[in-house]
Write a protein that holds these residues in place. Structure first.
Motif, short mmCIF file in Angstrom:
data_model
loop_
_atom_site.label_atom_id
_atom_site.label_comp_id
_atom_site.label_asym_id
_atom_site.label_seq_id
_atom_site.Cartn_x
_atom_site.Cartn_y
_atom_site.Cartn_z
N MET A 1 30.55 45.46 44.15
CA MET A 1 29.19 44.85 43.11
C MET A 1 29.64 43.66 43.95
O MET A 1 29.96 43.60 44.95
CB MET A 1 30.38 44.05 42.15
N SER A 82 26.32 44.60 39.54
CA SER A 82 28.08 45.45 39.06
C SER A 82 27.06 46.52 37.51
O SER A 82 26.15 46.39 37.29
CB SER A 82 27.89 44.77 38.73
N GLU A 83 27.90 47.54 38.40
CA GLU A 83 27.78 48.65 37.17
C GLU A 83 26.38 49.10 36.92
O GLU A 83 25.41 49.62 36.27
CB GLU A 83 28.44 48.12 35.56
N GLU A 84 26.23 49.24 37.99
CA GLU A 84 24.68 49.77 39.24
C GLU A 84 23.92 49.16 37.43
O GLU A 84 22.98 49.84 38.24
CB GLU A 84 24.27 51.28 38.42
N ARG A 85 23.50 48.15 37.87
CA ARG A 85 22.67 47.19 37.53
C ARG A 85 22.42 45.79 37.94
O ARG A 85 23.80 45.08 38.30
CB ARG A 85 22.59 47.06 35.74
N GLN A 87 22.46 41.92 36.83
CA GLN A 87 23.53 41.14 35.47
C GLN A 87 23.81 39.25 35.86
O GLN A 87 23.00 39.26 37.49
CB GLN A 87 25.00 41.68 35.14
N LYS A 116 33.92 40.34 34.40
CA LYS A 116 32.55 40.56 34.44
C LYS A 116 32.31 40.82 36.02
O LYS A 116 31.82 41.26 37.12
CB LYS A 116 31.67 40.13 34.04
N ARG A 118 34.41 40.64 39.79
CA ARG A 118 35.75 40.97 40.24
C ARG A 118 35.88 39.93 41.65
O ARG A 118 34.95 40.75 42.95
CB ARG A 118 36.24 41.83 40.33
N THR A 307 38.97 48.09 44.19
CA THR A 307 38.03 49.15 44.67
C THR A 307 38.31 50.70 43.90
O THR A 307 37.08 51.28 43.23
CB THR A 307 37.60 48.87 46.10
N SER A 310 37.95 50.06 39.74
CA SER A 310 36.90 49.93 39.10
C SER A 310 35.69 50.51 40.06
O SER A 310 34.77 51.02 38.61
CB SER A 310 36.42 48.66 39.24
N GLU A 312 34.23 50.05 42.19
CA GLU A 312 32.99 49.24 42.85
C GLU A 312 34.15 48.13 43.44
O GLU A 312 34.60 47.37 42.98
CB GLU A 312 32.03 48.75 42.75
#
Ligand SMILES: Nc1ncnc2c1ncn2[C@@H]1O[C@H](COP(=O)(O)OP(=O)(O)OP(=O)(O)O)[C@@H](O)[C@H]1O
Length: 373
Positions: A1, A82-85, A87, A116, A118, A307, A310, A312
């Protein structure tokens, strides 16, 4: 992230500041007491944790220089990928209470932020990990394990509770001997739970040790070798059953001295993580730079583990890490930490000159100025 934008309003000495960091290394530099750590502290709060400086939330709002009172409207904002988008999160602190807005969803608490964003933080306080006694090193293992393996936390909590009960009972036994029969129940429980704690810590250490060694080799440019090893107070026993059996034997061997002191003298609550540089104790013999490098390696290894966990990399916040490091070690941190977003604070403009890529921000009296290379 990575962080795309970070903004702070009326937070510490930051009145209204906004930065757009790069995805690699970001250096935040300036003289003492200008607001560099405040910036990192603001970012860290998005992990949902407390201030890494141990500050209470009521101390975070900007103090009005005219009235000496806390100003209202303290808010931090972070846009992050993060999480491919992309935010966004906003954290407000008012009257010592936190509220959040995560991707447009409002909550009256700071806890929804947990997980959310890290991050891994190194601050000068973390040097105590090497310099002080074993409690901090056990805590390093336990904190990492709790994140890595959610089933570990309840076992650790149950062990600590059982230990407290046994210690309380030991104190009572000195007054009334017939209570010793009850001790066997607690011994069995402690041995079972304690064996699990030890086993988990050993396998985590086996997993993290090569990472720490590899990072330290990079920092020291291959000149020194760092090794970390779990050092149990119970010697021997490889399997869970083996450790449990050994623990039970030791509890019964030490029972009379434990009854005198009112304290259980063996178990994972007495264990340590041995940190050695070229075969000798980093705590007793390490130089300032070596101790700093050791803790850094442990923190960066923690980032690698997160890493893996999660998928990332977390953001890496390094506060005041450069002092006492020679140019080779500074160069490693500035130019060789790849694949993760890093924020490093430092005082000396000479250090900043070593940077080959990335972004730099000068902080002066709570104002942040991005600088071109
Ligand atoms: N709540 C607050 N309101 C206003 N100013 C504050 C508040 N809390 C801290 N400060 C001010 O922030 C400054 C310290 O900032 P910070 O800790 O970020 O320093 P720094 O730039 O990291 O310095 P160093 O290099 O010495 O670590 C001090 O001048 C302090 O008075």
């Amino acid at each position: 992230m990575f962080v795309i934008r970070f903004a702070a309003r009326n937070f510490r000495n930051l009145e209204e500041e906004e930065i757009f960091p790069c995805e690699e290394v970001n250096v935040i530099y300036g003289n003492n007491a200008q607001g560099k750590t405040n910036l990192l502290e603001g970012m860290w709060l998005f992990t949902g944790g407390h201030s890494f400086r141990g500050a209470k939330d009521a101390e975070l709002p900007r103090i009005d220089p005219d009235t000496g009172k806390n100003m209202s409207g303290t808010a931090l904002a972070m846009d992050f990928f993060s999480e491919e988008r992309e935010q966004s999160a906003v954290l407000q602190i008012e009257n010592g209470r936190r509220s959040t807005d995560i991707n447009g969803v409002k909550k009256d608490a700071g806890t929804p932020l947990v997980g959310k964003v890290r991050a891994v933080i190194f601050s000068p306080e973390h040097l105590l990990l090497v310099k002080e006694g074993p409690a901090r090193r056990r805590n390093y293992l336990d904190t990492a394990l709790c994140q890595l393996k959610p089933s570990y936390a309840p076992v650790l909590t149950a062990y600590r509770r059982a230990l407290m009960q046994r210690n309380a009972l030991l104190k009572d036994i000195s007054k009334s001997a017939q209570l010793s029969d009850t001790l066997a129940v607690w011994d069995a429980r402690i041995a079972r739970l304690g064996a699990q704690v030890i086993k988990e810590r050993i396998s985590f250490t086996d997993r993290v040790a090569p990472k720490i060694a590899g990072i330290y080799e990079g920092i020291s440019r291959g000149r020194e070798k760092l090794s970390v090893r779990y050092s149990p107070s119970l010697k021997g026993g490889d399997t869970l059953d083996g450790i449990e059996e050994l623990f039970l034997r030791e509890l019964s061997r030490t029972v009379s001295s434990d009854a005198r002191t009112g304290f259980t003298s063996v178990g994972p609550h007495r264990d340590d993580l041995e940190i050695e540089i070229d075969g000798i104790s980093a705590r007793s013999y390490g130089s300032q730079g070596q101790q700093r490098s050791s803790v850094l390696a442990m923190k960066l290894a923690e980032a690698q583990i997160l890493t893996e966990l999660s998928g990332e990399p977390p953001i890496v916040l390094l506060d005041d890490v450069m002092s006492e490091l020679d140019r080779g070690r500074q160069d490693y941190l500035l130019n060789h930490l790849k694949g993760q977003q890093v924020f490093i604070t430092c005082c000396s403009p000479d250090t900043v000159e070593l940077m080959e890529n990335g972004m730099r921000f000068r902080v002066e009296c709570g104002a942040v100025y991005p600088e071109e290379f």
